[in-house]
Design a protein around this motif. Structure first.
Motif, short mmCIF file in Angstrom:
data_model
loop_
_atom_site.label_atom_id
_atom_site.label_comp_id
_atom_site.label_asym_id
_atom_site.label_seq_id
_atom_site.Cartn_x
_atom_site.Cartn_y
_atom_site.Cartn_z
N ALA A 11 -49.97 71.26 64.91
CA ALA A 11 -49.45 71.72 63.72
C ALA A 11 -48.33 71.18 63.01
O ALA A 11 -48.38 70.69 61.97
CB ALA A 11 -49.30 73.30 63.83
N ARG A 12 -47.52 70.71 63.98
CA ARG A 12 -46.19 69.65 63.66
C ARG A 12 -46.57 68.56 62.92
O ARG A 12 -46.17 68.10 62.02
CB ARG A 12 -45.40 69.72 64.61
CG ARG A 12 -44.68 70.98 65.04
CD ARG A 12 -43.77 70.77 66.23
NE ARG A 12 -43.29 72.00 66.79
CZ ARG A 12 -41.92 71.98 67.13
NH1 ARG A 12 -41.15 71.09 67.61
NH2 ARG A 12 -41.63 73.38 67.53
N ASP A 13 -47.73 67.86 63.85
CA ASP A 13 -48.16 66.55 63.06
C ASP A 13 -48.66 66.95 61.70
O ASP A 13 -48.69 65.90 61.04
CB ASP A 13 -49.17 65.97 64.19
CG ASP A 13 -48.41 65.42 65.36
OD1 ASP A 13 -47.32 65.44 65.51
OD2 ASP A 13 -49.40 65.30 66.37
N VAL A 14 -49.55 67.72 61.39
CA VAL A 14 -50.17 68.00 60.29
C VAL A 14 -49.24 68.49 59.01
O VAL A 14 -49.10 67.80 57.85
CB VAL A 14 -51.26 69.14 60.28
CG1 VAL A 14 -51.67 69.75 58.87
CG2 VAL A 14 -52.50 68.84 61.24
N VAL A 15 -48.06 69.09 59.35
CA VAL A 15 -46.95 69.50 58.63
C VAL A 15 -46.13 68.18 58.35
O VAL A 15 -45.86 68.00 57.20
CB VAL A 15 -46.01 70.63 59.00
CG1 VAL A 15 -44.97 70.78 58.44
CG2 VAL A 15 -46.61 71.76 59.32
N LEU A 16 -45.91 67.18 59.27
CA LEU A 16 -45.18 66.17 59.00
C LEU A 16 -45.94 65.20 58.06
O LEU A 16 -45.36 64.71 57.25
CB LEU A 16 -45.04 65.31 60.37
CG LEU A 16 -44.43 63.86 60.44
CD1 LEU A 16 -43.08 64.07 59.55
CD2 LEU A 16 -44.25 63.08 61.77
N LEU A 17 -47.38 65.05 58.26
CA LEU A 17 -48.03 64.12 57.40
C LEU A 17 -48.03 64.77 55.96
O LEU A 17 -47.91 63.99 54.97
CB LEU A 17 -49.78 64.33 57.71
CG LEU A 17 -49.96 63.66 59.15
CD1 LEU A 17 -51.58 63.85 59.48
CD2 LEU A 17 -49.71 61.93 58.98
N LYS A 18 -48.14 66.01 55.76
CA LYS A 18 -48.12 66.83 54.56
C LYS A 18 -46.46 66.37 53.89
O LYS A 18 -46.38 66.03 52.76
CB LYS A 18 -48.25 68.00 54.57
CG LYS A 18 -48.42 68.82 53.25
CD LYS A 18 -49.50 68.55 52.40
CE LYS A 18 -49.67 69.26 51.15
NZ LYS A 18 -50.81 68.52 50.28
N TYR A 19 -45.62 66.66 54.89
CA TYR A 19 -44.20 66.17 54.18
C TYR A 19 -43.86 64.66 53.65
O TYR A 19 -43.37 64.65 52.87
CB TYR A 19 -43.15 66.53 55.44
CG TYR A 19 -41.84 66.23 55.13
CD1 TYR A 19 -41.08 67.51 54.39
CD2 TYR A 19 -41.03 65.27 55.42
CE1 TYR A 19 -39.81 67.22 54.04
CE2 TYR A 19 -39.76 65.49 55.33
CZ TYR A 19 -39.10 66.19 54.48
OH TYR A 19 -37.74 65.88 54.36
N VAL A 20 -44.64 63.92 54.52
CA VAL A 20 -44.59 62.57 53.85
C VAL A 20 -45.43 61.88 52.86
O VAL A 20 -45.46 60.81 52.38
CB VAL A 20 -44.52 61.52 55.23
CG1 VAL A 20 -43.45 61.60 56.22
CG2 VAL A 20 -45.89 61.41 55.63
N GLY A 21 -46.10 63.00 52.10
CA GLY A 21 -46.90 62.94 50.98
C GLY A 21 -48.41 62.55 51.36
O GLY A 21 -49.09 62.08 50.45
N MET A 22 -48.93 62.80 52.66
CA MET A 22 -50.37 62.57 52.85
C MET A 22 -50.79 63.90 52.71
O MET A 22 -50.15 64.86 52.82
CB MET A 22 -50.31 62.04 54.20
CG MET A 22 -49.68 60.63 54.16
SD MET A 22 -49.83 59.93 56.01
CE MET A 22 -51.50 59.25 55.94
N ASN A 23 -52.03 63.98 52.54
CA ASN A 23 -53.00 65.38 52.54
C ASN A 23 -53.75 65.08 53.70
O ASN A 23 -55.14 64.88 53.53
CB ASN A 23 -53.75 65.34 51.09
CG ASN A 23 -52.61 65.57 50.06
OD1 ASN A 23 -51.74 66.33 50.07
ND2 ASN A 23 -52.90 64.97 48.94
N PRO A 24 -53.48 65.57 54.86
CA PRO A 24 -54.34 65.70 55.84
C PRO A 24 -55.69 66.54 55.57
O PRO A 24 -55.75 67.56 55.24
CB PRO A 24 -53.54 66.10 57.10
CG PRO A 24 -52.51 66.76 56.39
CD PRO A 24 -52.30 66.35 55.02
N VAL A 25 -56.67 66.04 56.19
CA VAL A 25 -57.94 66.67 56.09
C VAL A 25 -58.27 66.96 57.81
O VAL A 25 -58.58 65.80 58.30
CB VAL A 25 -59.22 66.00 55.38
CG1 VAL A 25 -60.48 66.99 55.73
CG2 VAL A 25 -58.67 65.95 53.84
N VAL A 26 -58.49 67.96 58.00
CA VAL A 26 -58.75 68.38 59.48
C VAL A 26 -60.23 68.74 59.58
O VAL A 26 -60.76 69.79 58.92
CB VAL A 26 -57.89 69.46 60.17
CG1 VAL A 26 -58.20 69.77 61.55
CG2 VAL A 26 -56.50 68.90 59.93
N VAL A 27 -61.03 68.10 60.41
CA VAL A 27 -62.50 68.30 60.58
C VAL A 27 -62.59 68.65 61.94
O VAL A 27 -62.52 67.69 62.96
CB VAL A 27 -63.49 67.11 60.01
CG1 VAL A 27 -64.65 67.53 60.41
CG2 VAL A 27 -63.33 66.93 58.75
#
Length: 74
Positions: A11-27
Motif C-alpha cells: 500500500a505504501r509503494d502504491v501511495v508513493l507512486l501516486k505521490y510522485v505523479g504516476m498512476n499505478p494500475v494493480v492487476v
C-alpha cells in the motif's frame, strides 16, 4: 495476500507512486494463463522472488487479461 506487513508495504509503494505523479494500475490474477501463453509464444518466463517478471511482454499480459475479462463479462 495474507501477510499484514506485506500488505502495508504494498500500500505504501502504491501511495508513493501516486505521490510522485504516476498512476499505478494493480492487476491481480491471470499469472498462470499469462505464463502459458508466453510459453506458447516461445517467450522467456522469469520469476524473481516467486513473482513473475514479465515487463518486456506486456502485450501478452494485456491479451490474456482482456480476453479473460471479456469471457467473464458475457
Amino acid at each position: 495476500m495474507t501477510d499484514a506487513a506485506l500488505k502495508e508495504e504494498f500500500a505504501r509503494d502504491v501511495v508513493l507512486l501516486k505521490y510522485v505523479g504516476m498512476n499505478p494500475v494493480v492487476v491481480h490474477g491471470g499469472g498462470p494463463e499469462i505464463t502459458t501463453y508466453m510459453k506458447r509464444l516461445n517467450l522467456p518466463v522469469e520469476f524473481v522472488e516467486a513473482c513473475g517478471s514479465r515487463t518486456p511482454h506486456v502485450e501478452v499480459a494485456k491479451m490474456v487479461l482482456v480476453g479473460k475479462s471479456t469471457r467473464t463479462s458475457c
